[in-house]
Motif scaffolding. Sequence first.
Motif, PDB file in Angstrom:
ATOM      1  N   ALA A  13      -6.552   7.373   9.708  1.00  0.00           N
ATOM      2  CA  ALA A  13      -7.274   8.629   9.453  1.00  0.00           C
ATOM      3  C   ALA A  13      -6.625   9.839  10.113  1.00  0.00           C
ATOM      4  CB  ALA A  13      -8.722   8.505   9.931  1.00  0.00           C
ATOM      5  N   VAL A  14      -5.634   9.636  11.007  1.00  0.00           N
ATOM      6  CA  VAL A  14      -4.979  10.795  11.630  1.00  0.00           C
ATOM      7  C   VAL A  14      -4.093  11.537  10.637  1.00  0.00           C
ATOM      8  CG1 VAL A  14      -5.019   9.772  13.929  1.00  0.00           C
ATOM      9  CG2 VAL A  14      -2.984   9.466  12.497  1.00  0.00           C
ATOM     10  N   PHE A  15      -3.779  10.931   9.511  1.00  0.00           N
ATOM     11  CA  PHE A  15      -2.909  11.600   8.546  1.00  0.00           C
ATOM     12  C   PHE A  15      -3.568  12.845   7.971  1.00  0.00           C
ATOM     13  CE2 PHE A  15      -0.329   7.763   8.447  1.00  0.00           C
ATOM     14  CZ  PHE A  15       0.940   8.299   8.279  1.00  0.00           C
ATOM     15  N   GLU A  16      -2.748  13.857   7.754  1.00  0.00           N
ATOM     16  CA  GLU A  16      -3.198  15.082   7.118  1.00  0.00           C
ATOM     17  C   GLU A  16      -2.042  15.670   6.315  1.00  0.00           C
ATOM     18  OE1 GLU A  16      -3.222  18.654   9.909  1.00  0.00           O
ATOM     19  OE2 GLU A  16      -3.500  16.988  11.327  1.00  0.00           O
ATOM     20  N   THR A  17      -2.379  16.600   5.442  1.00  0.00           N
ATOM     21  CA  THR A  17      -1.346  17.327   4.703  1.00  0.00           C
ATOM     22  C   THR A  17      -0.795  18.432   5.597  1.00  0.00           C
ATOM     23  OG1 THR A  17      -2.476  16.885   2.616  1.00  0.00           O
ATOM     24  CG2 THR A  17      -0.867  18.661   2.628  1.00  0.00           C
ATOM     25  N   ILE A 274       6.969  -6.502  -4.514  1.00  0.00           N
ATOM     26  CA  ILE A 274       6.194  -5.266  -4.360  1.00  0.00           C
ATOM     27  C   ILE A 274       4.729  -5.611  -4.592  1.00  0.00           C
ATOM     28  CG2 ILE A 274       5.834  -2.907  -5.173  1.00  0.00           C
ATOM     29  CD1 ILE A 274       8.760  -2.989  -6.192  1.00  0.00           C
ATOM     30  N   GLY A 275       3.943  -5.481  -3.543  1.00  0.00           N
ATOM     31  CA  GLY A 275       2.544  -5.869  -3.636  1.00  0.00           C
ATOM     32  C   GLY A 275       1.595  -4.743  -3.962  1.00  0.00           C
ATOM     33  N   TYR A 276       2.014  -3.478  -3.663  1.00  0.00           N
ATOM     34  CA  TYR A 276       1.070  -2.361  -3.777  1.00  0.00           C
ATOM     35  C   TYR A 276       1.807  -1.118  -4.264  1.00  0.00           C
ATOM     36  CZ  TYR A 276      -1.235  -5.581  -0.572  1.00  0.00           C
ATOM     37  OH  TYR A 276      -1.767  -6.710   0.013  1.00  0.00           O
ATOM     38  N   HIS A 277       1.252  -0.490  -5.302  1.00  0.00           N
ATOM     39  CA  HIS A 277       1.744   0.778  -5.821  1.00  0.00           C
ATOM     40  C   HIS A 277       0.657   1.822  -5.563  1.00  0.00           C
ATOM     41  CE1 HIS A 277       4.983  -1.160  -8.336  1.00  0.00           C
ATOM     42  NE2 HIS A 277       4.154  -2.189  -8.199  1.00  0.00           N
ATOM     43  N   LEU A 278       0.943   2.789  -4.692  1.00  0.00           N
ATOM     44  CA  LEU A 278      -0.066   3.769  -4.302  1.00  0.00           C
ATOM     45  C   LEU A 278       0.396   5.177  -4.662  1.00  0.00           C
ATOM     46  CD1 LEU A 278      -0.969   2.330  -0.780  1.00  0.00           C
ATOM     47  CD2 LEU A 278      -2.136   1.919  -2.951  1.00  0.00           C
ATOM     48  N   PRO A 279      -0.557   6.097  -4.891  1.00  0.00           N
ATOM     49  CA  PRO A 279      -0.191   7.453  -5.312  1.00  0.00           C
ATOM     50  C   PRO A 279       0.419   8.268  -4.172  1.00  0.00           C
ATOM     51  CG  PRO A 279      -2.553   7.309  -4.973  1.00  0.00           C
ATOM     52  CD  PRO A 279      -2.028   5.911  -4.844  1.00  0.00           C
ATOM     53  N   PHE A 280       1.324   9.165  -4.538  1.00  0.00           N
ATOM     54  CA  PHE A 280       1.968  10.042  -3.571  1.00  0.00           C
ATOM     55  C   PHE A 280       1.014  11.189  -3.241  1.00  0.00           C
ATOM     56  CE2 PHE A 280       5.015  12.783  -1.578  1.00  0.00           C
ATOM     57  CZ  PHE A 280       6.007  11.949  -1.107  1.00  0.00           C
ATOM     58  N   SER A 281       0.074  10.891  -2.346  1.00  0.00           N
ATOM     59  CA  SER A 281      -0.975  11.840  -1.973  1.00  0.00           C
ATOM     60  C   SER A 281      -1.466  11.481  -0.585  1.00  0.00           C
ATOM     61  CB  SER A 281      -2.145  11.757  -2.957  1.00  0.00           C
ATOM     62  OG  SER A 281      -2.753  10.468  -2.890  1.00  0.00           O
ATOM     63  N   LEU A 282      -2.267  12.354  -0.006  1.00  0.00           N
ATOM     64  CA  LEU A 282      -2.831  12.056   1.312  1.00  0.00           C
ATOM     65  C   LEU A 282      -3.617  10.755   1.268  1.00  0.00           C
ATOM     66  CD1 LEU A 282      -3.404  12.811   4.247  1.00  0.00           C
ATOM     67  CD2 LEU A 282      -5.330  14.210   3.433  1.00  0.00           C
ATOM     68  N   ALA A 283      -4.425  10.572   0.233  1.00  0.00           N
ATOM     69  CA  ALA A 283      -5.209   9.341   0.112  1.00  0.00           C
ATOM     70  C   ALA A 283      -4.300   8.120   0.003  1.00  0.00           C
ATOM     71  CB  ALA A 283      -6.126   9.419  -1.105  1.00  0.00           C
ATOM     72  N   GLY A 284      -3.178   8.270  -0.699  1.00  0.00           N
ATOM     73  CA  GLY A 284      -2.251   7.154  -0.846  1.00  0.00           C
ATOM     74  C   GLY A 284      -1.615   6.743   0.473  1.00  0.00           C
ATOM     75  N   PHE A 285      -1.222   7.724   1.291  1.00  0.00           N
ATOM     76  CA  PHE A 285      -0.623   7.396   2.581  1.00  0.00           C
ATOM     77  C   PHE A 285      -1.652   6.795   3.542  1.00  0.00           C
ATOM     78  CE2 PHE A 285       2.741  10.291   1.116  1.00  0.00           C
ATOM     79  CZ  PHE A 285       3.846   9.519   1.406  1.00  0.00           C
ATOM     80  N   ILE A 286      -2.866   7.303   3.501  1.00  0.00           N
ATOM     81  CA  ILE A 286      -3.912   6.715   4.352  1.00  0.00           C
ATOM     82  C   ILE A 286      -4.170   5.270   3.946  1.00  0.00           C
ATOM     83  CG2 ILE A 286      -6.372   6.804   4.928  1.00  0.00           C
ATOM     84  CD1 ILE A 286      -6.165   9.856   4.811  1.00  0.00           C
ATOM     85  N   GLU A 287      -4.313   5.023   2.636  1.00  0.00           N
ATOM     86  CA  GLU A 287      -4.548   3.654   2.176  1.00  0.00           C
ATOM     87  C   GLU A 287      -3.366   2.753   2.517  1.00  0.00           C
ATOM     88  OE1 GLU A 287      -5.481   1.089  -1.906  1.00  0.00           O
ATOM     89  OE2 GLU A 287      -5.428   3.292  -1.999  1.00  0.00           O
ATOM     90  N   GLY A 288      -2.155   3.282   2.391  1.00  0.00           N
ATOM     91  CA  GLY A 288      -0.981   2.492   2.723  1.00  0.00           C
ATOM     92  C   GLY A 288      -0.976   2.060   4.178  1.00  0.00           C
ATOM     93  N   HIS A 289      -1.370   2.959   5.070  1.00  0.00           N
ATOM     94  CA  HIS A 289      -1.398   2.607   6.490  1.00  0.00           C
ATOM     95  C   HIS A 289      -2.582   1.707   6.829  1.00  0.00           C
ATOM     96  CE1 HIS A 289       1.885   4.658   8.745  1.00  0.00           C
ATOM     97  NE2 HIS A 289       2.077   5.137   7.520  1.00  0.00           N
ATOM     98  N   GLU A 290      -3.653   1.813   6.068  1.00  0.00           N
ATOM     99  CA  GLU A 290      -4.743   0.839   6.250  1.00  0.00           C
ATOM    100  C   GLU A 290      -4.242  -0.559   5.910  1.00  0.00           C
ATOM    101  OE1 GLU A 290      -8.568   3.782   5.288  1.00  0.00           O
ATOM    102  OE2 GLU A 290      -7.713   2.521   3.701  1.00  0.00           O
ATOM    103  N   LEU A 291      -3.403  -0.676   4.884  1.00  0.00           N
ATOM    104  CA  LEU A 291      -2.822  -1.965   4.531  1.00  0.00           C
ATOM    105  C   LEU A 291      -1.839  -2.439   5.596  1.00  0.00           C
ATOM    106  CD1 LEU A 291      -2.243  -1.292   0.733  1.00  0.00           C
ATOM    107  CD2 LEU A 291      -3.731  -3.067   1.677  1.00  0.00           C
ATOM    108  N   LEU A 292      -1.045  -1.516   6.140  1.00  0.00           N
ATOM    109  CA  LEU A 292      -0.109  -1.879   7.203  1.00  0.00           C
ATOM    110  C   LEU A 292      -0.828  -2.460   8.417  1.00  0.00           C
ATOM    111  CD1 LEU A 292       2.503   1.035   7.418  1.00  0.00           C
ATOM    112  CD2 LEU A 292       2.922  -1.294   6.629  1.00  0.00           C
TER     113      LEU A 292
END
Length: 304
Positions: A13-17, A274-292
């Motif tokens: 959740a620390v991610f921001e634009t 490749i397990g996950y394709h996420l959008p290039f957006s703030l929501a995508g990076f947050i979701e990606g790090h939740e998966l990490l």
Amino acid sequence: MLAYGYRKFGGPAVFETIDQPALKPTANQVVIATLAVNLNDEDRIERLGANVSTPLPMIPGHDVVGRVVQVGAAVTDLPVGTLVAAHTEHAYAEQVCLDADSTVTVPDNLSPTQAVSLITPGITAYKAVRYFADVQPDQTVIVKGAAGGVGSLVVQLSKRVGAKVIAIASQKHADRLTALGVDQFVAYDHQDPAHVLADCGDVIINVALNGVDGKADLAMAKFDATIASVAGSLPATSKSIRFRSIHATNAISDQAALQMLFKLLSIGQLQTNIGYHLPFSLAGFIEGHELLDQPHNGRIVIEK
């Protein structure tokens, strides 16, 4: 120019634009419009603040693929529009500035997503097999962490050298690793690899998390074997062992490794998961790090 980063360490959740000034290349640089970013555990570790000297605000990211949109005055071989890849810094951004010498042209038959998924795990695996372990034909190579992004590439690259490959992973990965051509599979959640494979390996390559269980590596190694591990050391032993700690090195350049890896991927001699394709957006990076932050299967790619 928009980028995605954080001003403090912590959870996803620390991610921001973060708005960044327009990039201007120096004479030996190019600017690319980002098309795909591959997320790595290193990104997660940085976000958690493992290195307190990391400057804030931070735009993370190391694996990027994009098209050249600006070229420095001294760059003559990367025209605008060229699809390139690089292992770099600050890749979570709409545009990234790269040293021209660090870029690798992506083959026409590879998508940005395919190419970017190979960068960090591929470079690590290639150097582990070709430099640290120095795998030779007909050797028996035991791969710990064989189901991971790096491990599955170590399996494939070792097979390509002509080695006999024994993969160690959990039972749920048996079918996938068998399909990659391993000669033997040992499920650590069903058997004790140190017992089943005692004194079997000419080479042990341990790319499991933190190079776990060096005692088992020693048990599986033949006398005078090579152990290459992401761990920094081995337990004491009376065996004659060549130990190589896998770490960043320029003994083989990232560019040389990537050029070979892209060639193999483009002709179907290498596979990535490749397990996950996420959008290039703030929501995508947050979701990606939740998966990490949790167990996941396959590479996490942010793509446009």
